[in-house]
Design an enzyme around this catalytic site. Structure first.
Site, PDB file in Angstrom:
ATOM      1  N   ARG A  92      -6.466   0.267 -14.343  1.00 35.89           N
ATOM      2  CA  ARG A  92      -5.377   0.970 -13.652  1.00 35.89           C
ATOM      3  C   ARG A  92      -5.676   1.066 -12.156  1.00 35.89           C
ATOM      4  O   ARG A  92      -5.030   0.424 -11.337  1.00 35.89           O
ATOM      5  CB  ARG A  92      -5.175   2.365 -14.279  1.00 35.89           C
ATOM      6  CG  ARG A  92      -3.885   3.061 -13.846  1.00 35.89           C
ATOM      7  CD  ARG A  92      -3.952   3.702 -12.481  1.00 35.89           C
ATOM      8  NE  ARG A  92      -5.024   4.706 -12.376  1.00 35.89           N
ATOM      9  CZ  ARG A  92      -5.360   5.271 -11.230  1.00 35.89           C
ATOM     10  NH1 ARG A  92      -4.750   4.948 -10.098  1.00 35.89           N
ATOM     11  NH2 ARG A  92      -6.363   6.141 -11.175  1.00 35.89           N
ATOM     12  N   ASP A  93      -6.686   1.820 -11.779  1.00 37.87           N
ATOM     13  CA  ASP A  93      -6.945   2.046 -10.354  1.00 37.87           C
ATOM     14  C   ASP A  93      -7.349   0.737  -9.680  1.00 37.87           C
ATOM     15  O   ASP A  93      -7.067   0.516  -8.501  1.00 37.87           O
ATOM     16  CB  ASP A  93      -8.055   3.086 -10.189  1.00 37.87           C
ATOM     17  CG  ASP A  93      -7.952   3.868  -8.898  1.00 37.87           C
ATOM     18  OD1 ASP A  93      -7.088   3.532  -8.076  1.00 37.87           O
ATOM     19  OD2 ASP A  93      -8.746   4.803  -8.708  1.00 37.87           O
ATOM     20  N   CYS A 122      -6.214   2.194  -3.416  1.00 36.55           N
ATOM     21  CA  CYS A 122      -4.909   2.804  -3.673  1.00 36.55           C
ATOM     22  C   CYS A 122      -3.927   2.224  -2.683  1.00 36.55           C
ATOM     23  O   CYS A 122      -4.146   2.299  -1.474  1.00 36.55           O
ATOM     24  CB  CYS A 122      -4.966   4.319  -3.542  1.00 36.55           C
ATOM     25  SG  CYS A 122      -3.334   5.058  -3.727  1.00 36.55           S
ATOM     26  N   ASN A 158     -13.027   1.284  -6.338  1.00 43.02           N
ATOM     27  CA  ASN A 158     -13.787   2.346  -7.011  1.00 43.02           C
ATOM     28  C   ASN A 158     -15.241   1.917  -7.130  1.00 43.02           C
ATOM     29  O   ASN A 158     -15.545   0.729  -7.168  1.00 43.02           O
ATOM     30  CB  ASN A 158     -13.260   2.557  -8.429  1.00 43.02           C
ATOM     31  CG  ASN A 158     -11.870   3.126  -8.452  1.00 43.02           C
ATOM     32  OD1 ASN A 158     -10.898   2.386  -8.408  1.00 43.02           O
ATOM     33  ND2 ASN A 158     -11.767   4.430  -8.498  1.00 43.02           N
ATOM     34  N   HIS A 178     -14.604  11.122  -8.890  1.00 41.93           N
ATOM     35  CA  HIS A 178     -13.866   9.848  -8.773  1.00 41.93           C
ATOM     36  C   HIS A 178     -14.107   9.339  -7.349  1.00 41.93           C
ATOM     37  O   HIS A 178     -13.450   9.766  -6.407  1.00 41.93           O
ATOM     38  CB  HIS A 178     -12.378  10.129  -9.034  1.00 41.93           C
ATOM     39  CG  HIS A 178     -11.464   8.959  -8.917  1.00 41.93           C
ATOM     40  ND1 HIS A 178     -10.871   8.364 -10.010  1.00 41.93           N
ATOM     41  CD2 HIS A 178     -11.005   8.282  -7.850  1.00 41.93           C
ATOM     42  CE1 HIS A 178     -10.083   7.370  -9.621  1.00 41.93           C
ATOM     43  NE2 HIS A 178     -10.146   7.302  -8.301  1.00 41.93           N
ATOM     44  N   HIS A 210     -14.333   6.463  -4.586  1.00 42.18           N
ATOM     45  CA  HIS A 210     -14.129   5.121  -4.043  1.00 42.18           C
ATOM     46  C   HIS A 210     -15.330   4.866  -3.134  1.00 42.18           C
ATOM     47  O   HIS A 210     -15.960   5.803  -2.632  1.00 42.18           O
ATOM     48  CB  HIS A 210     -12.785   5.054  -3.330  1.00 42.18           C
ATOM     49  CG  HIS A 210     -11.629   5.058  -4.293  1.00 42.18           C
ATOM     50  ND1 HIS A 210     -10.920   3.920  -4.604  1.00 42.18           N
ATOM     51  CD2 HIS A 210     -11.089   6.040  -5.050  1.00 42.18           C
ATOM     52  CE1 HIS A 210      -9.983   4.217  -5.497  1.00 42.18           C
ATOM     53  NE2 HIS A 210     -10.057   5.503  -5.788  1.00 42.18           N
TER      54      HIS A 210
HETATM   55  P1  HMG Z   1      11.032   8.072  -5.504  1.00 37.03           P
HETATM   56  O1  HMG Z   1      11.562   6.822  -4.867  1.00 37.03           O
HETATM   57  O2  HMG Z   1      11.007   9.304  -4.683  1.00 37.03           O
HETATM   58  O3  HMG Z   1      11.781   8.368  -6.873  1.00 37.03           O
HETATM   59  O4  HMG Z   1       9.570   7.741  -6.027  1.00 37.03           O
HETATM   60  P2  HMG Z   1      13.212   8.924  -7.183  1.00 37.03           P
HETATM   61  O5  HMG Z   1      13.047  10.064  -8.115  1.00 37.03           O
HETATM   62  O6  HMG Z   1      13.989   9.121  -5.905  1.00 37.03           O
HETATM   63  O7  HMG Z   1      13.871   7.696  -7.977  1.00 37.03           O
HETATM   64  C1  HMG Z   1      14.095   6.439  -7.341  1.00 37.03           C
HETATM   65  C2  HMG Z   1      14.142   5.365  -8.415  1.00 37.03           C
HETATM   66  O8  HMG Z   1      12.845   5.247  -9.036  1.00 37.03           O
HETATM   67  C3  HMG Z   1      15.135   5.674  -9.541  1.00 37.03           C
HETATM   68  O9  HMG Z   1      15.646   4.430 -10.018  1.00 37.03           O
HETATM   69  C4  HMG Z   1      14.253   6.280 -10.599  1.00 37.03           C
HETATM   70  O10 HMG Z   1      14.778   6.139 -11.902  1.00 37.03           O
HETATM   71  C5  HMG Z   1      12.988   5.453 -10.446  1.00 37.03           C
HETATM   72  P3  HMG Z   1      17.101   3.869  -9.572  1.00 37.03           P
HETATM   73  O11 HMG Z   1      18.046   4.969  -9.952  1.00 37.03           O
HETATM   74  O12 HMG Z   1      16.998   3.672  -8.087  1.00 37.03           O
HETATM   75  O13 HMG Z   1      17.233   2.616 -10.353  1.00 37.03           O
HETATM   76  N1  HMG Z   1      11.808   6.164 -10.945  1.00 37.03           N
HETATM   77  C6  HMG Z   1      10.928   5.631 -11.817  1.00 37.03           C
HETATM   78  N2  HMG Z   1      10.855   4.422 -12.414  1.00 37.03           N
HETATM   79  C7  HMG Z   1       9.825   4.214 -13.257  1.00 37.03           C
HETATM   80  N3  HMG Z   1       8.890   5.158 -13.527  1.00 37.03           N
HETATM   81  C8  HMG Z   1       8.918   6.355 -12.946  1.00 37.03           C
HETATM   82  C9  HMG Z   1       9.985   6.627 -12.050  1.00 37.03           C
HETATM   83  N4  HMG Z   1      10.311   7.707 -11.308  1.00 37.03           N
HETATM   84  C10 HMG Z   1      11.436   7.405 -10.644  1.00 37.03           C
HETATM   85  N5  HMG Z   1       7.989   7.257 -13.230  1.00 37.03           N
HETATM   86  C11 HMG Z   1       7.747   8.067  -7.572  1.00 37.03           C
HETATM   87  C12 HMG Z   1       8.797   8.750  -6.710  1.00 37.03           C
HETATM   88  C13 HMG Z   1       6.817   9.138  -8.089  1.00 37.03           C
HETATM   89  C14 HMG Z   1       8.431   7.356  -8.724  1.00 37.03           C
HETATM   90  C15 HMG Z   1       6.992   7.008  -6.716  1.00 37.03           C
HETATM   91  O14 HMG Z   1       6.562   7.640  -5.552  1.00 37.03           O
HETATM   92  C16 HMG Z   1       5.827   6.411  -7.429  1.00 37.03           C
HETATM   93  O15 HMG Z   1       5.992   5.653  -8.377  1.00 37.03           O
HETATM   94  N6  HMG Z   1       4.601   6.750  -6.973  1.00 37.03           N
HETATM   95  C17 HMG Z   1       3.387   6.359  -7.672  1.00 37.03           C
HETATM   96  C18 HMG Z   1       2.459   5.694  -6.732  1.00 37.03           C
HETATM   97  C19 HMG Z   1       1.199   5.312  -7.476  1.00 37.03           C
HETATM   98  O16 HMG Z   1       1.215   4.931  -8.631  1.00 37.03           O
HETATM   99  N7  HMG Z   1       0.065   5.393  -6.740  1.00 37.03           N
HETATM  100  C20 HMG Z   1      -1.207   5.027  -7.270  1.00 37.03           C
HETATM  101  C21 HMG Z   1      -1.727   5.966  -8.303  1.00 37.03           C
HETATM  102  S1  HMG Z   1      -2.470   7.436  -7.633  1.00 37.03           S
HETATM  103  C22 HMG Z   1      -4.077   6.940  -7.209  1.00 37.03           C
HETATM  104  O17 HMG Z   1      -4.395   5.774  -7.218  1.00 37.03           O
HETATM  105  C23 HMG Z   1      -5.100   8.000  -6.874  1.00 37.03           C
HETATM  106  C24 HMG Z   1      -6.097   8.234  -8.008  1.00 37.03           C
HETATM  107  O18 HMG Z   1      -6.774   7.047  -8.365  1.00 37.03           O
HETATM  108  C25 HMG Z   1      -7.131   9.287  -7.595  1.00 37.03           C
HETATM  109  C26 HMG Z   1      -7.754   8.990  -6.217  1.00 37.03           C
HETATM  110  O19 HMG Z   1      -8.366   7.949  -6.010  1.00 37.03           O
HETATM  111  O20 HMG Z   1      -7.570   9.865  -5.367  1.00 37.03           O
HETATM  112  C27 HMG Z   1      -5.393   8.762  -9.263  1.00 37.03           C
HETATM  113 MG    MG Z   2      -8.494   6.261  -7.248  1.00 34.87          MG
END
Ligand code: HMG
Ligand code: MG
Length: 286
Positions: A13-14, A242, A251, A209, A211
């Site tokens: 995933r990450d 990320c 990571n 966690h 990186h």
């Molecule tokens: P948004 O654009 O604000 O969403 O994104 P929205 O609510 O305005 O919706 C826009 C469109 O997205 C809509 O579709 C929704 O249905 C769709 P449309 O009507 O335009 O066809 N939508 C989705 N589709 C699929 N799955 C969903 C979803 N939600 C809305 N869950 C959102 C907000 C949260 C979706 C977006 O910002 C996003 O996907 N962010 C995730 C980013 C991500 O995955 N980042 C990496 C993971 S975090 C990380 O790596 C850190 C970690 O490892 C720890 C560390 O290292 O610190 C965990």
């Molecule tokens: Mg991470």
């Protein structure tokens, strides 16, 4: 304090979320299957986030459908909101015994960049997810990102991290992984942060966690061990980063952490030879 350390493998995933080109479902499944053979007990296999934001994690439902079932091994996926929860349910996540991981940031800048909303709004978006997961008996893990610093806001104070962990715990009790997203932590800054968090939450409920920038992740793990943490997130082959944190490196590598833990006399139950094969496979996927 036990000498067993739990490794949460987050490479599929990450790691893969940050690859420049999408990796096929078959290759993602092959990687997870090999990791499963290594004796890992926790593997994060994908995300139900927007495919427009993170195309690399599209088709997580297909990955989930093809994973080997292994006694004692828990698979987890990221879920940021109810849309993600619906995807998780439709993919058979509840019936299949998968866990979810929910994630917030300790800093506002990264929350906006990563989730397109404030920290408070991200917690509000998670409230019904956590409620639904509890009702369905699904395991929940929390993440707090940017626990040392933020690419947009600069240094994060330990108090901000304590507050963020508290926000997750207001939703439900859950183990929390503390993310040094940029890998800028040092043993000193990590110790300061953990000392503050451990006043509120026992170390057994926390994971590190890290990186890896400049090779300090292993030192930071040692500092965390000293404070009683016994769970760490790692990515085979050092995959990762990320996409919404500019400058975030991969990571810390699973194989390097295993090596460190073995040298320090900790048990993990993970087969280092199979992890070495998986690290090779991970590099070949890129
Ligand atoms: P948004 O654009 O604000 O969403 O994104 P929205 O609510 O305005 O919706 C826009 C469109 O997205 C809509 O579709 C929704 O249905 C769709 P449309 O009507 O335009 O066809 N939508 C989705 N589709 C699929 N799955 C969903 C979803 N939600 C809305 N869950 C959102 C907000 C949260 C979706 C977006 O910002 C996003 O996907 N962010 C995730 C980013 C991500 O995955 N980042 C990496 C993971 S975090 C990380 O790596 C850190 C970690 O490892 C720890 C560390 O290292 O610190 C965990
Ligand atoms: Mg991470």
């Amino acid at each position: 304090m036990t000498d067993y350390v739990r490794i949460h493998e987050v490479g599929p995933r990450d790691g893969l979320q940050n690859e420049p080109r999408p990796i096929s479902v078959a290759k993602r499944v092959a990687l997870v299957s090999l990791l499963a053979r290594a004796g890992l007990r926790d593997i994060e296999v994908g995300s139900f986030v927007s495919p427009a934001w993170v195309p690399q994690m599209a088709d997580t439902d297909q990955v989930m459908a093809q994973l080997p079932k292994v006694n004692g091994l828990r698979y987890a996926v990221l879920v940021p909101n109810m849309k993600g929860w619906q995807g998780f349910k439709a993919a058979g996540g509840v019936a299949g015994g998968f866990d979810i991981a929910v994630f917030i940031s300790a800093s506002e800048g990264f929350s906006q960049s990563n989730l397109n909303c404030s920290v408070a709004q991200s917690v509000a978006n998670l409230a019904p997810v956590v409620q639904a997961a509890k009702a369905e008996g699904v395991g929940i893990r929390g993440y707090v990102s940017c626990v040392i610093d933020c690419p947009f806001d600069g240094p994060t104070s330990p108090a901000q991290v304590v507050d963020a962990v508290g926000m997750l715990h207001e939703l439900a009790p859950m183990p929390v992984s503390l993310g040094d997203t940029l890998g800028h932590g040092t043993p000193e800054s990590v110790t300061r942060m953990l000392e503050a968090v451990c006043k509120a939450v026992p170390p057994a409920q926390l994971a590190g966690h890290f990186h890896d920038t400049g090779g300090r992740a292993l030192m930071n793990i040692e500092a965390s061990l000293d404070l009683g943490l016994r769970a760490f997130d790692t990515a085979v082959g050092g995959l990762g980063g990320c996409p919404y944190a500019p400058g975030a490196p991969g990571n810390v590598a699973t194989e390097a952490v295993l090596d460190l833990l073995t040298r320090l006399g900790y048990e993990t139950g993970v087969d280092a030879a199979i992890i070495a094969q998986a690290a090779k496979l991970a590099q070949e996927l890129r």
